[in-house]
Motif scaffolding. Structure first.
Motif, mmCIF file in Angstrom:
data_model
loop_
_atom_site.group_PDB
_atom_site.id
_atom_site.type_symbol
_atom_site.label_atom_id
_atom_site.label_comp_id
_atom_site.label_asym_id
_atom_site.label_seq_id
_atom_site.Cartn_x
_atom_site.Cartn_y
_atom_site.Cartn_z
ATOM 1 N N GLN A 1 -10.212 5.714 -3.254
ATOM 2 C CA GLN A 1 -9.752 4.488 -2.592
ATOM 3 C C GLN A 1 -10.969 3.621 -2.290
ATOM 4 O OE1 GLN A 1 -7.492 2.723 1.404
ATOM 5 N NE2 GLN A 1 -7.907 4.917 1.277
ATOM 6 N N TYR A 2 -10.767 2.315 -2.358
ATOM 7 C CA TYR A 2 -11.889 1.434 -2.072
ATOM 8 C C TYR A 2 -11.465 0.237 -1.227
ATOM 9 C CZ TYR A 2 -10.175 -1.597 -5.913
ATOM 10 O OH TYR A 2 -9.415 -2.406 -6.712
ATOM 11 N N GLY A 3 -12.416 -0.237 -0.448
ATOM 12 C CA GLY A 3 -12.270 -1.402 0.416
ATOM 13 C C GLY A 3 -13.650 -1.657 0.986
ATOM 14 N N PHE B 1 0.833 -1.196 0.000
ATOM 15 C CA PHE B 1 0.000 0.000 0.000
ATOM 16 C C PHE B 1 0.876 1.258 0.000
ATOM 17 C CE2 PHE B 1 -2.848 3.205 1.865
ATOM 18 C CZ PHE B 1 -3.969 3.038 1.051
ATOM 19 N N ILE B 2 1.948 1.222 0.756
ATOM 20 C CA ILE B 2 2.888 2.351 0.779
ATOM 21 C C ILE B 2 3.524 2.535 -0.591
ATOM 22 C CG2 ILE B 2 5.081 3.166 1.728
ATOM 23 C CD1 ILE B 2 4.261 1.782 4.375
ATOM 24 N N GLN C 1 -0.156 11.644 0.308
ATOM 25 C CA GLN C 1 0.705 11.198 1.405
ATOM 26 C C GLN C 1 -0.100 10.882 2.666
ATOM 27 O OE1 GLN C 1 3.409 14.617 1.350
ATOM 28 N NE2 GLN C 1 5.040 13.294 0.568
ATOM 29 N N ALA C 2 -1.250 11.539 2.837
ATOM 30 C CA ALA C 2 -2.049 11.371 4.052
ATOM 31 C C ALA C 2 -3.061 10.231 3.967
ATOM 32 C CB ALA C 2 -2.777 12.677 4.370
ATOM 33 N N VAL C 3 -3.159 9.567 2.818
ATOM 34 C CA VAL C 3 -4.160 8.502 2.634
ATOM 35 C C VAL C 3 -3.913 7.352 3.613
ATOM 36 C CG1 VAL C 3 -4.915 6.675 1.052
ATOM 37 C CG2 VAL C 3 -4.693 9.021 0.228
ATOM 38 N N LYS C 4 -4.996 6.906 4.265
ATOM 39 C CA LYS C 4 -4.946 5.766 5.179
ATOM 40 C C LYS C 4 -5.723 4.599 4.579
ATOM 41 C CE LYS C 4 -2.875 8.280 8.330
ATOM 42 N NZ LYS C 4 -1.425 8.096 8.597
#
Length: 226
Positions: free
Chosen positions: A117-119, A90-91, A142-145
């Motif tokens: 983003q999806y999950g 993911f990184i 950069q801040a995406v979790k």
């Protein structure tokens, strides 16, 4: 050369090729139209200049660009944040997205980005309006979790069609549109069928690319990128 560096090179090359073709078409239309404007004004010299690609008259060139030039390219990046994506992958995926966007912000003033983003949820990290501002958009990447859970690739792509490539959300009707999907492959617990979504009329004219996050290359990836 690592897989993400190679993928970055391939994506850059393909996007650049599309941009060059689009710029060439628009340049021809701009100068052709500019020549007509000058000619109707009775200036054969100016018309010749316009036909040669040197449209010097500001008013005519501005009008022609507004009517003829649709150079804007809208790029929606769709990131798989499901539970099957390892934290390290993911990184890497985020770094890939950051590098693609940074490269094109530096040389393509017509390019705008959106990130989904999806999950267990399908989430717009930023839309095309927010994607116009390079520094802000790159900070958001950069801040995406990671959201984890199921892999609803088809639903995420449908979300792009509904909520990203939508004029009320900052999309422009005549812009060139591209979707880049980063996933480890197989759809899991999705209520929509991937082949149905990508064969819909709304996908017509949209260029699509798939990047495998991990060493696996599932049929779904191949299906999407054809």
């Amino acid at each position: 050369m690592g897989p993400f560096i190679l993928a970055l090179s391939v994506i850059e090359a393909k996007l650049n090729k599309g941009l060059q073709k689009r710029r060439k078409r628009s340049s021809t239309r701009i100068c052709s139209e500019g020549a007509k404007d000058f000619s109707s004004a009775g200036s054969s010299e100016a018309a010749t200049e316009a036909g040669n690609g040197t449209c010097h008259d500001p008013e005519s060139a501005h009008r022609c660009r507004g009517e003829c030039a649709d150079l804007r390219t809208e790029i929606a990046i769709v990131l798989d944040g499901s539970g099957s994506i390892e934290a390290e992958d993911f990184i890497w995926a985020k770094e890939f997205i950051y590098n693609v966007m940074k490269a094109f912000y530096e040389k393509c003033f017509e390019c705008v980005f959106a990130l989904v983003q999806y999950g267990n949820i399908i989430w717009t990290e930023f839309d095309l309006r927010e994607g116009k501002v390079a520094n802000g958009a790159l900070e958001k990447v950069q801040a995406v979790k990671q959201v984890y859970n199921v892999t609803r690739t088809a639903s995420a792509i449908q979300h792009v069609l509904d909520s990203i490539f939508n004029e009320s959300c900052g999309s422009q009707k005549n812009a060139s549109k591209k979707i880049i999907v980063l996933t480890d492959g197989e759809t899991f617990l999705d209520t929509l069928d991937l082949k149905t979504v990508i064969s819909s009329e709304r996908m017509a004219g949209i260029d699509r690319y798939a990047i495998g996050v991990s060493s696996r290359l599932h049929e779904d990836l191949v299906c999407f990128s054809i």
